[in-house]
Design a protein around this motif. Structure first.
Motif, PDB file in Angstrom:
ATOM      1  N   GLY A   1       0.807  -1.211   0.000  1.00 58.44           N
ATOM      2  CA  GLY A   1       0.000   0.000   0.000  1.00 58.44           C
ATOM      3  C   GLY A   1       0.843   1.265   0.000  1.00 58.44           C
ATOM      4  O   GLY A   1       0.320   2.365  -0.199  1.00 58.44           O
ATOM      5  N   ARG A   2       2.154   1.102   0.209  1.00 61.58           N
ATOM      6  CA  ARG A   2       3.064   2.250   0.199  1.00 61.58           C
ATOM      7  C   ARG A   2       3.719   2.475  -1.168  1.00 61.58           C
ATOM      8  O   ARG A   2       4.575   3.349  -1.296  1.00 61.58           O
ATOM      9  N   LEU A   3       3.322   1.707  -2.155  1.00 66.60           N
ATOM     10  CA  LEU A   3       3.780   1.973  -3.515  1.00 66.60           C
ATOM     11  C   LEU A   3       2.969   3.149  -4.042  1.00 66.60           C
ATOM     12  O   LEU A   3       1.762   3.037  -4.257  1.00 66.60           O
ATOM     13  N   CYS A   4       3.619   4.277  -4.210  1.00 62.32           N
ATOM     14  CA  CYS A   4       2.902   5.524  -4.488  1.00 62.32           C
ATOM     15  C   CYS A   4       3.345   6.183  -5.790  1.00 62.32           C
ATOM     16  O   CYS A   4       4.515   6.105  -6.187  1.00 62.32           O
ATOM     17  N   PHE A   5       2.400   6.860  -6.401  1.00 62.34           N
ATOM     18  CA  PHE A   5       2.642   7.661  -7.598  1.00 62.34           C
ATOM     19  C   PHE A   5       3.029   9.070  -7.187  1.00 62.34           C
ATOM     20  O   PHE A   5       2.348   9.705  -6.379  1.00 62.34           O
ATOM     21  N   VAL A   6       4.147   9.562  -7.727  1.00 64.65           N
ATOM     22  CA  VAL A   6       4.602  10.926  -7.445  1.00 64.65           C
ATOM     23  C   VAL A   6       3.848  11.873  -8.386  1.00 64.65           C
ATOM     24  O   VAL A   6       4.091  11.885  -9.593  1.00 64.65           O
TER      25      VAL A   6
END
Length: 203
Positions: free
Chosen positions: A119-124
């Motif tokens: 869930g910490r894979l994030c789009f910048v």
């Protein structure tokens, strides 16, 4: 062994068999999930930038032959025995696992016992304009309007999950979503093979 069949599937086309039908299984000859969070983020970043990430190699079997291979538990879910065929992942388990978790955002341990919070894979959303090809997918704590979870972007009701409804913001999110879902993945499928033949191909 019949000649392998090569087809290209988008991630959108793989979504249902991966998420809902659970058609994929991991044979014992495969290693467990060994990647860390950083490598998972780099894979998704490559997808965002439409870079090649390699192909999936699948061994398609019916349930009469499924006893030849024992499944190993891992980041992917167990295959659903209701399916007429099982697609054993001979090569591409790490990549397919990360793609699965990009949707599901679960907490899982890799083979070294290190927990990964997918869930910490994030789009910048707003990368550094001074940097050439800055990372667009990173592993970090989500922050409203700045670092948006990939799982929220890929959700069916993605607009409802967004922290802002501003048009410019949603346009960036929708562009990211479409880059992922339309990404083409080569898939090599082989059927009518023996365990020894598959092991030889894998090695």
């Amino acid at each position: 062994m019949k000649a392998p069949i090569l087809k290209t599937h988008t991630i959108r086309a793989l979504r249902d068999p991966l998420l809902y039908h659970h058609k994929f299984a991991i044979p014992k000859l495969q290693r467990n999930f060994v990647w860390d969070a950083g490598r998972a983020a780099k894979l998704l970043d490559s997808i965002y930038y439409q870079m090649p990430i390699g192909s999936l190699f699948l061994w398609e079997m019916d349930h009469k032959s499924a006893n030849l291979v024992r499944q190993a538990a891992g980041v992917l879910p167990a295959c659903d025995r209701k399916n007429k065929t099982i697609s054993f992942v001979i090569d591409g388990q790490q990549r397919l696992s990360v793609i699965y978790q990009a949707f599901k955002a679960e907490r899982r341990e890799n083979d070294a016992g290190r927990e990964i919070d997918f869930g910490r894979l994030c789009f910048v959303v707003n990368p550094d304009p001074e940097t050439d090809n800055p990372p667009r997918i990173v592993y970090r704590k989500p922050v409203d309007r700045e670092y948006v979870p990939v799982s929220a972007i890929l959700a069916v009701d993605w607009k409802k999950k967004m922290p802002s409804q501003a048009k410019s913001f949603l346009a960036k999110i929708q562009n990211c979503r479409e880059r992922f879902l339309s990404y083409p993945m080569p898939v090599v499928t082989v059927g009518s093979a023996t365990l020894d033949e598959i092991a030889e191909v894998f090695m």
